[in-house]
Design a protein around this motif. Structure first.
Motif, PDB file in Angstrom:
ATOM      1  N   ASN A   5       0.864  -1.306   6.570  1.00 14.46           N
ATOM      2  CA  ASN A   5       1.721  -2.422   6.144  1.00 14.46           C
ATOM      3  C   ASN A   5       3.077  -2.367   6.836  1.00 14.46           C
ATOM      4  O   ASN A   5       3.624  -3.393   7.227  1.00 14.46           O
ATOM      5  CB  ASN A   5       1.898  -2.425   4.630  1.00 14.46           C
ATOM      6  N   ARG A   6       3.638  -1.167   6.986  1.00 13.02           N
ATOM      7  CA  ARG A   6       4.915  -1.034   7.692  1.00 13.02           C
ATOM      8  C   ARG A   6       4.773  -1.490   9.140  1.00 13.02           C
ATOM      9  O   ARG A   6       5.644  -2.166   9.682  1.00 13.02           O
ATOM     10  CB  ARG A   6       5.407   0.420   7.649  1.00 13.02           C
ATOM     11  N   LEU A   9       4.619  -5.250   9.189  1.00 14.90           N
ATOM     12  CA  LEU A   9       5.969  -5.791   8.992  1.00 14.90           C
ATOM     13  C   LEU A   9       6.805  -5.680  10.256  1.00 14.90           C
ATOM     14  O   LEU A   9       7.501  -6.626  10.637  1.00 14.90           O
ATOM     15  CB  LEU A   9       6.670  -5.077   7.838  1.00 14.90           C
ATOM     16  N   ASN A  10       6.753  -4.533  10.914  1.00 16.66           N
ATOM     17  CA  ASN A  10       7.520  -4.346  12.146  1.00 16.66           C
ATOM     18  C   ASN A  10       7.092  -5.347  13.215  1.00 16.66           C
ATOM     19  O   ASN A  10       7.935  -5.909  13.920  1.00 16.66           O
ATOM     20  CB  ASN A  10       7.382  -2.919  12.671  1.00 16.66           C
ATOM     21  N   LEU A  12       5.799  -8.310  12.697  1.00 17.40           N
ATOM     22  CA  LEU A  12       6.272  -9.639  12.296  1.00 17.40           C
ATOM     23  C   LEU A  12       7.778  -9.787  12.475  1.00 17.40           C
ATOM     24  O   LEU A  12       8.263 -10.875  12.794  1.00 17.40           O
ATOM     25  CB  LEU A  12       5.863  -9.941  10.854  1.00 17.40           C
ATOM     26  N   VAL A  13       8.531  -8.716  12.267  1.00 18.23           N
ATOM     27  CA  VAL A  13       9.976  -8.769  12.494  1.00 18.23           C
ATOM     28  C   VAL A  13      10.258  -9.001  13.979  1.00 18.23           C
ATOM     29  O   VAL A  13      11.131  -9.786  14.341  1.00 18.23           O
ATOM     30  CB  VAL A  13      10.670  -7.484  11.993  1.00 18.23           C
ATOM     31  N   ILE A  38      -1.118  -9.396   4.729  1.00 16.86           N
ATOM     32  CA  ILE A  38       0.060 -10.259   4.842  1.00 16.86           C
ATOM     33  C   ILE A  38       0.191 -11.129   3.602  1.00 16.86           C
ATOM     34  O   ILE A  38       1.296 -11.282   3.061  1.00 16.86           O
ATOM     35  CB  ILE A  38       0.004 -11.101   6.135  1.00 16.86           C
ATOM     36  N   LEU A  41       1.651  -8.957   0.955  1.00 17.91           N
ATOM     37  CA  LEU A  41       3.079  -8.697   1.196  1.00 17.91           C
ATOM     38  C   LEU A  41       3.922  -9.910   0.815  1.00 17.91           C
ATOM     39  O   LEU A  41       5.018  -9.773   0.274  1.00 17.91           O
ATOM     40  CB  LEU A  41       3.313  -8.312   2.662  1.00 17.91           C
ATOM     41  N   GLU A  42       3.404 -11.111   1.079  1.00 19.29           N
ATOM     42  CA  GLU A  42       4.112 -12.325   0.683  1.00 19.29           C
ATOM     43  C   GLU A  42       4.116 -12.473  -0.839  1.00 19.29           C
ATOM     44  O   GLU A  42       5.148 -12.772  -1.434  1.00 19.29           O
ATOM     45  CB  GLU A  42       3.453 -13.550   1.330  1.00 19.29           C
ATOM     46  N   ILE A  46       7.688  -8.925  -0.520  1.00 18.08           N
ATOM     47  CA  ILE A  46       8.191  -8.090   0.571  1.00 18.08           C
ATOM     48  C   ILE A  46       8.473  -8.965   1.785  1.00 18.08           C
ATOM     49  O   ILE A  46       9.483  -8.812   2.454  1.00 18.08           O
ATOM     50  CB  ILE A  46       7.201  -6.957   0.880  1.00 18.08           C
ATOM     51  N   ILE A  47       7.580  -9.909   2.049  1.00 18.21           N
ATOM     52  CA  ILE A  47       7.846 -10.951   3.035  1.00 18.21           C
ATOM     53  C   ILE A  47       8.258 -12.178   2.235  1.00 18.21           C
ATOM     54  O   ILE A  47       7.472 -12.732   1.488  1.00 18.21           O
ATOM     55  CB  ILE A  47       6.597 -11.265   3.893  1.00 18.21           C
ATOM     56  N   TYR A  50       9.666 -16.939   6.634  1.00 15.10           N
ATOM     57  CA  TYR A  50       9.720 -16.887   8.086  1.00 15.10           C
ATOM     58  C   TYR A  50      10.787 -17.884   8.505  1.00 15.10           C
ATOM     59  O   TYR A  50      10.973 -18.915   7.866  1.00 15.10           O
ATOM     60  CB  TYR A  50       8.362 -17.271   8.685  1.00 15.10           C
TER      61      TYR A  50
END
Length: 144
Positions: A5-6, A9-10, A12-13, A38, A41-42, A46-47, A50
């Protein structure tokens, strides 16, 4: 949150428009598995969204970090009411240390920054401010 997951996230960032296929190939999962992660996470917050970051044409803008020092009885969750819908405030964070809130602001020039600081100081919860003008961007890892 696990390492996969990290990693998602990285990715997507770095590129919020990365396709599920691209992400799946990097993290060695199937596309449906990446989509489920994802989505989770949304759902878990956490997300939170966008965004598109634009560079407006015309004269360059001035950036500054503005620290807010709040009255003792002010809660961090009340801080957004201080800067509200001001378009100059691009990001705002609670902070550990002397200041209570640190904001990244984008203004036209020094006069605009001074005006913003005066307005912020008028709020009853603001005891004082401190600003640090940012001169040159040496590194930007935000999505383009």
């Amino acid at each position: 949150m696990d390492a996969v997951n990290r990693q998602i996230l990285n990715l997507l960032v770095l590129n919020g428009r990365a396709s599920m296929t691209e992400i799946a190939s990097v993290v060695s999962l199937s596309v449906p598995a990446v989509k489920r992660r994802i989505d989770r996470l949304e759902k878990d917050g956490i997300i939170r969204g966008y965004t598109a970051i634009t560079q407006e044409p015309g004269p360059s803008k001035m950036h500054a970090l503005v620290e807010l020092f709040l009255a003792v009885d002010t809660r961090h969750r009340d801080a957004p009411s201080i800067f509200g819908e001001r378009p100059e405030v691009r990001m705002a964070f609670t902070a550990a240390g002397e200041s209570d809130v640190i904001m990244l602001v984008q203004v036209d020039d020094a006069n605009h920054l001074e005006s913003l600081l005066i307005d912020l100081r008028r709020h009853p919860a603001v005891q004082r401010t401190r600003a640090l003008v940012l001169l040159k961007n040496l590194l930007d890892r935000l999505p383009a």
